[in-house]
Design a protein around this motif. Structure first.
Motif, PDB file in Angstrom:
ATOM      1  N   THR A 200       0.841  -1.202   0.000  1.00 25.28           N
ATOM      2  CA  THR A 200       0.000   0.000   0.000  1.00 25.28           C
ATOM      3  C   THR A 200       0.869   1.241   0.000  1.00 25.28           C
ATOM      4  OG1 THR A 200      -1.771  -1.166   1.164  1.00 25.28           O
ATOM      5  CG2 THR A 200      -1.826   1.234   1.221  1.00 25.28           C
ATOM      6  N   LEU A 201       1.930   1.222   0.795  1.00 24.75           N
ATOM      7  CA  LEU A 201       2.886   2.332   0.773  1.00 24.75           C
ATOM      8  C   LEU A 201       3.592   2.368  -0.580  1.00 24.75           C
ATOM      9  CD1 LEU A 201       4.527   1.935   4.317  1.00 24.75           C
ATOM     10  CD2 LEU A 201       2.439   3.149   3.674  1.00 24.75           C
ATOM     11  N   GLY A 202       3.902   1.181  -1.101  1.00 25.47           N
ATOM     12  CA  GLY A 202       4.551   1.118  -2.400  1.00 25.47           C
ATOM     13  C   GLY A 202       3.713   1.714  -3.504  1.00 25.47           C
ATOM     14  N   ALA A 203       2.380   1.565  -3.397  1.00 22.98           N
ATOM     15  CA  ALA A 203       1.495   2.130  -4.415  1.00 22.98           C
ATOM     16  C   ALA A 203       1.636   3.645  -4.471  1.00 22.98           C
ATOM     17  CB  ALA A 203       0.048   1.739  -4.119  1.00 22.98           C
ATOM     18  N   LEU A 204       1.757   4.283  -3.305  1.00 20.38           N
ATOM     19  CA  LEU A 204       1.916   5.736  -3.264  1.00 20.38           C
ATOM     20  C   LEU A 204       3.264   6.162  -3.821  1.00 20.38           C
ATOM     21  CD1 LEU A 204       0.467   6.425   0.312  1.00 20.38           C
ATOM     22  CD2 LEU A 204      -0.731   6.378  -1.881  1.00 20.38           C
ATOM     23  N   VAL A 205       4.251   5.281  -3.685  1.00 22.95           N
ATOM     24  CA  VAL A 205       5.595   5.578  -4.179  1.00 22.95           C
ATOM     25  C   VAL A 205       5.732   5.238  -5.657  1.00 22.95           C
ATOM     26  CG1 VAL A 205       8.025   4.919  -3.972  1.00 22.95           C
ATOM     27  CG2 VAL A 205       6.664   5.284  -1.916  1.00 22.95           C
ATOM     28  N   PHE A 206       5.201   4.069  -6.049  1.00 27.05           N
ATOM     29  CA  PHE A 206       5.350   3.611  -7.425  1.00 27.05           C
ATOM     30  C   PHE A 206       4.396   4.310  -8.388  1.00 27.05           C
ATOM     31  CE2 PHE A 206       6.857  -0.670  -5.610  1.00 27.05           C
ATOM     32  CZ  PHE A 206       8.174  -0.244  -5.641  1.00 27.05           C
ATOM     33  N   GLY A 207       3.367   4.959  -7.848  1.00 21.43           N
ATOM     34  CA  GLY A 207       2.405   5.622  -8.722  1.00 21.43           C
ATOM     35  C   GLY A 207       3.069   6.549  -9.712  1.00 21.43           C
ATOM     36  N   VAL A 208       3.988   7.373  -9.218  1.00 21.49           N
ATOM     37  CA  VAL A 208       4.663   8.321 -10.099  1.00 21.49           C
ATOM     38  C   VAL A 208       5.616   7.597 -11.049  1.00 21.49           C
ATOM     39  CG1 VAL A 208       6.601   8.767  -8.514  1.00 21.49           C
ATOM     40  CG2 VAL A 208       5.884  10.529 -10.139  1.00 21.49           C
ATOM     41  N   VAL A 209       6.196   6.476 -10.633  1.00 24.35           N
ATOM     42  CA  VAL A 209       7.079   5.703 -11.520  1.00 24.35           C
ATOM     43  C   VAL A 209       6.287   5.151 -12.695  1.00 24.35           C
ATOM     44  CG1 VAL A 209       8.611   3.706 -11.669  1.00 24.35           C
ATOM     45  CG2 VAL A 209       8.608   5.115  -9.605  1.00 24.35           C
ATOM     46  N   ILE A 210       5.099   4.602 -12.395  1.00 28.31           N
ATOM     47  CA  ILE A 210       4.248   4.052 -13.457  1.00 28.31           C
ATOM     48  C   ILE A 210       3.806   5.147 -14.412  1.00 28.31           C
ATOM     49  CG2 ILE A 210       2.100   2.812 -13.930  1.00 28.31           C
ATOM     50  CD1 ILE A 210       2.367   1.689 -11.027  1.00 28.31           C
ATOM     51  N   ILE A 211       3.355   6.262 -13.843  1.00 26.97           N
ATOM     52  CA  ILE A 211       2.887   7.386 -14.667  1.00 26.97           C
ATOM     53  C   ILE A 211       4.012   7.918 -15.545  1.00 26.97           C
ATOM     54  CG2 ILE A 211       2.082   9.780 -14.553  1.00 26.97           C
ATOM     55  CD1 ILE A 211       0.461   8.944 -12.064  1.00 26.97           C
ATOM     56  N   ASN A 212       5.198   8.083 -14.985  1.00 23.78           N
ATOM     57  CA  ASN A 212       6.340   8.573 -15.770  1.00 23.78           C
ATOM     58  C   ASN A 212       6.710   7.601 -16.880  1.00 23.78           C
ATOM     59  OD1 ASN A 212       6.555  10.880 -14.232  1.00 23.78           O
ATOM     60  ND2 ASN A 212       8.189  10.100 -12.923  1.00 23.78           N
ATOM     61  N   ALA A 213       6.641   6.300 -16.596  1.00 22.28           N
ATOM     62  CA  ALA A 213       6.961   5.302 -17.612  1.00 22.28           C
ATOM     63  C   ALA A 213       5.984   5.388 -18.781  1.00 22.28           C
ATOM     64  CB  ALA A 213       6.942   3.910 -17.001  1.00 22.28           C
ATOM     65  N   ILE A 214       4.699   5.604 -18.464  1.00 23.46           N
ATOM     66  CA  ILE A 214       3.686   5.736 -19.517  1.00 23.46           C
ATOM     67  C   ILE A 214       3.910   7.019 -20.320  1.00 23.46           C
ATOM     68  CG2 ILE A 214       1.215   6.067 -19.936  1.00 23.46           C
ATOM     69  CD1 ILE A 214       0.716   4.285 -17.470  1.00 23.46           C
ATOM     70  N   GLN A 215       4.193   8.108 -19.617  1.00 24.77           N
ATOM     71  CA  GLN A 215       4.424   9.384 -20.305  1.00 24.77           C
ATOM     72  C   GLN A 215       5.684   9.344 -21.161  1.00 24.77           C
ATOM     73  OE1 GLN A 215       4.385  12.061 -16.939  1.00 24.77           O
ATOM     74  NE2 GLN A 215       2.195  12.470 -17.134  1.00 24.77           N
ATOM     75  N   ASN A 216       6.680   8.583 -20.724  1.00 29.01           N
ATOM     76  CA  ASN A 216       7.902   8.453 -21.521  1.00 29.01           C
ATOM     77  C   ASN A 216       7.658   7.709 -22.831  1.00 29.01           C
ATOM     78  OD1 ASN A 216       9.623   9.823 -19.765  1.00 29.01           O
ATOM     79  ND2 ASN A 216      10.085   7.983 -18.573  1.00 29.01           N
ATOM     80  N   LYS A 217       6.517   7.020 -22.922  1.00 30.41           N
ATOM     81  CA  LYS A 217       6.124   6.363 -24.167  1.00 30.41           C
ATOM     82  C   LYS A 217       5.362   7.299 -25.100  1.00 30.41           C
ATOM     83  CE  LYS A 217       7.700   2.160 -24.108  1.00 30.41           C
ATOM     84  NZ  LYS A 217       8.530   1.651 -25.213  1.00 30.41           N
ATOM     85  N   GLY A 218       5.240   8.567 -24.703  1.00 31.58           N
ATOM     86  CA  GLY A 218       4.595   9.550 -25.569  1.00 31.58           C
ATOM     87  C   GLY A 218       3.143   9.840 -25.253  1.00 31.58           C
ATOM     88  N   VAL A 219       2.591   9.214 -24.231  1.00 31.77           N
ATOM     89  CA  VAL A 219       1.195   9.454 -23.852  1.00 31.77           C
ATOM     90  C   VAL A 219       1.152  10.667 -22.937  1.00 31.77           C
ATOM     91  CG1 VAL A 219      -0.861   8.505 -22.754  1.00 31.77           C
ATOM     92  CG2 VAL A 219       0.679   7.002 -24.020  1.00 31.77           C
ATOM     93  N   THR A 220       0.478  11.736 -23.379  1.00 34.44           N
ATOM     94  CA  THR A 220       0.433  12.977 -22.614  1.00 34.44           C
ATOM     95  C   THR A 220      -0.961  13.313 -22.104  1.00 34.44           C
ATOM     96  OG1 THR A 220       0.167  14.222 -24.684  1.00 34.44           O
ATOM     97  CG2 THR A 220       2.408  13.954 -23.844  1.00 34.44           C
ATOM     98  N   ASP A 221      -1.993  12.767 -22.737  1.00 36.70           N
ATOM     99  CA  ASP A 221      -3.357  13.040 -22.298  1.00 36.70           C
ATOM    100  C   ASP A 221      -3.579  12.474 -20.897  1.00 36.70           C
ATOM    101  OD1 ASP A 221      -6.235  13.855 -23.047  1.00 36.70           O
ATOM    102  OD2 ASP A 221      -6.457  11.770 -22.380  1.00 36.70           O
ATOM    103  N   THR A 222      -4.050  13.308 -19.969  1.00 37.37           N
ATOM    104  CA  THR A 222      -4.173  12.889 -18.574  1.00 37.37           C
ATOM    105  C   THR A 222      -5.164  11.742 -18.397  1.00 37.37           C
ATOM    106  OG1 THR A 222      -5.818  14.654 -18.238  1.00 37.37           O
ATOM    107  CG2 THR A 222      -3.519  15.140 -17.655  1.00 37.37           C
ATOM    108  N   ARG A 223      -6.238  11.741 -19.173  1.00 36.90           N
ATOM    109  CA  ARG A 223      -7.220  10.660 -19.065  1.00 36.90           C
ATOM    110  C   ARG A 223      -6.626   9.338 -19.537  1.00 36.90           C
ATOM    111  NH1 ARG A 223     -13.117  13.102 -20.991  1.00 36.90           N
ATOM    112  NH2 ARG A 223     -13.270  14.716 -19.342  1.00 36.90           N
TER     113      ARG A 223
END
Length: 443
Positions: A200-223
């Motif tokens: 559960t603590l990891g989810a709060l920490v890894f959330g930004v890692v997952i989001i950054n990994a997705i954005q690094n693939k070129g996905v910028t739309d927040t939805r």
């Protein structure tokens, strides 16, 4: 730039998320819980899955809805409170507890079976080598999907499947007798054991890692980012549930292998050796080291991302190096010592993290989310501090701890739940009244 991910990238992101969560605690706690639960395995695993899978999934969803990691979620706190909570959480999930544990479990399950016995020097050398590899991969966060999701995790999944097949084709006995505490409070024992995965603590920490990994693939739309984050969390949740159930089953049927294990690492080691023989050591070593390595990479990356933003005197790479060095040093205290020290810290942090996730998910229905969070945080935080300090053996909190006995669910480890719910209700009621007063009179 592409606004969507290919199916292979979606699956790889889900596998990366699964691998980030599947670390040391995820491997050693389910079999130990299963051993204690015996014939009460299903009830105990329901509690474990709630905190080990359900809450982490809600945490990932909360991060996706907030559009970022812990900083976005704690924006609802006063600035000093938000900073203090975030720093404590990142230190706990990073260099103080969770990150060193990845190296120690890898050492005890991956390397020690090939040695005549443990030694201080071998643990020190292994810790340095382990975090050197994790550091090298964490220094390039933009490649996490490729290195973790597409390369390391598929190999990890294959090895886990081999162990699962062995568990069901060659069981080492029938489910043993449950302990007295498991018979009377199996669900709540499982619930508390789920804390120690730190997911559960990891989810709060890894959330930004997952989001950054997705954005690094070129996905910028927040939805779209939120949608892919949710899918990744769902894939990880399914994978974790299957792993936990298999490991719990191994523990419940291992009474003939070991009567009184010190920890889950001992159970898994004996089981794999019994089923796979000499090759079992190799299978186990690959499984544990890969699982712990991926988690260590994610933790170093997340800590580096956070601390470089909050304390920019050092850049991302410098913070990652510093966290890796601290983790390697603390890992030398050994597994049993780390587990003992971790419990009091988790009793303090976990309830607050759960409250934060729930308020974040429900705040669209709240008139004043900050007021609700304050009303929830005060009782939950105070009670959690008392519980944690008492678990640490500090006698001066004895009188306050005795007072908590008058509240429900203390024995179950959820004494903070009712005060937190009542605080949330009070916050929502006062928010409604305030909004009603502020409305202009129609007529």
């Amino acid at each position: 730039m592409p606004q969507t991910l290919k199916t292979t990238d979606i699956i790889a992101t889900g596998l990366m998320t699964f691998a980030l969560f599947l670390g040391a605690g995820n491997i050693i706690f389910p079999p130990f819980l299963g051993h204690m639960a015996g014939t009460e395995l299903i009830v105990a695993m329901l509690g474990f899955l709630l905190t080990g899978v359900g809450l982490p999934l809600l945490g990932v969803i909360a991060c996706a809805r907030a559009g970022g990691g812990l900083e976005k979620l704690t924006a609802i706190f006063p600035p000093k409170v938000a900073l203090t909570f975030a720093v404590v959480l990142f230190l706990a999930i990073g260099p103080l507890f969770a990150s060193p544990r990845t190296a120690v479990v890898s050492y005890e399950l991956g390397l020690l079976p090939f040695m005549s016995g443990p030694s201080t020097l071998s643990l020190a050398l292994f810790s340095v080598a382990f975090f050197a590899i994790a550091l090298y991969l964490a220094l390039f966060p933009g490649r996490l999907i490729e290195t973790v999701g597409k390369l390391i995790t598929p190999l990890l999944v294959v090895v886990l499947v081999v162990i699962a097949v062995g568990a069901f084709l060659f069981p080492q006995g029938e489910a043993g007798a449950a302990t007295e505490s498991m018979i009377s409070q199996g669900f709540f024992n499982g619930f508390r054991e789920g804390y120690q995965t730190m997911d559960t603590l990891g989810a709060l920490v890894f959330g930004v890692v997952i989001i950054n990994a997705i954005q690094n693939k070129g996905v910028t739309d927040t939805r779209q980012v939120a949608r892919y984050t949710f899918i990744a969390g769902l894939i990880a949740s399914v994978g974790l549930s299957l792993v936990y159930l298999v490991l719990g089953y191994i523990g419940s049927t291992s009474h003939q292998l070991v009567a009184a294990p010190q920890n889950g690492a001992e159970i898994i080691s004996l089981f794999v050796n019994a089923v796979f023989g000499s090759w079992g050591k190799v299978v186990l070593a690959i499984t544990v080291i890969l699982a712990c390595l991926t988690t260590a990479i994610g933790l170093l990356s997340a800590c580096g991302e956070y601390f470089s933003r909050v304390f920019p005197a050092l850049n991302y790479r410098s913070w990652v190096i510093l966290c890796a060095l601290a983790s390697a040093l603390i890992a030398n205290v050994g597994l049993n010592t780390l587990l003992k020290v971790t419990i009091p810290a988790l009793l303090i942090i976990y309830p607050v993290a759960i409250a934060l996730i729930m308020v974040t998910l429900l705040k669209s229905w709240m008139g004043n989310p900050k007021r609700v969070m304050t009303c929830v945080l005060i009782p939950v935080g105070l009670i959690s501090i008392v519980e944690g300090l008492h678990a640490a053996g500090l006698s001066f909190v004895g009188p306050a701890y005795d007072l908590l006995a008058y509240l429900p669910l203390q024995k179950e480890g959820l004494v903070w739940l009712l005060p937190g719910v009542l605080g949330g209700v009070l916050g929502m009621l006062t928010s409604v009244r305030s909004s009603d007063v502020a409305k202009p009179v129609q007529g």
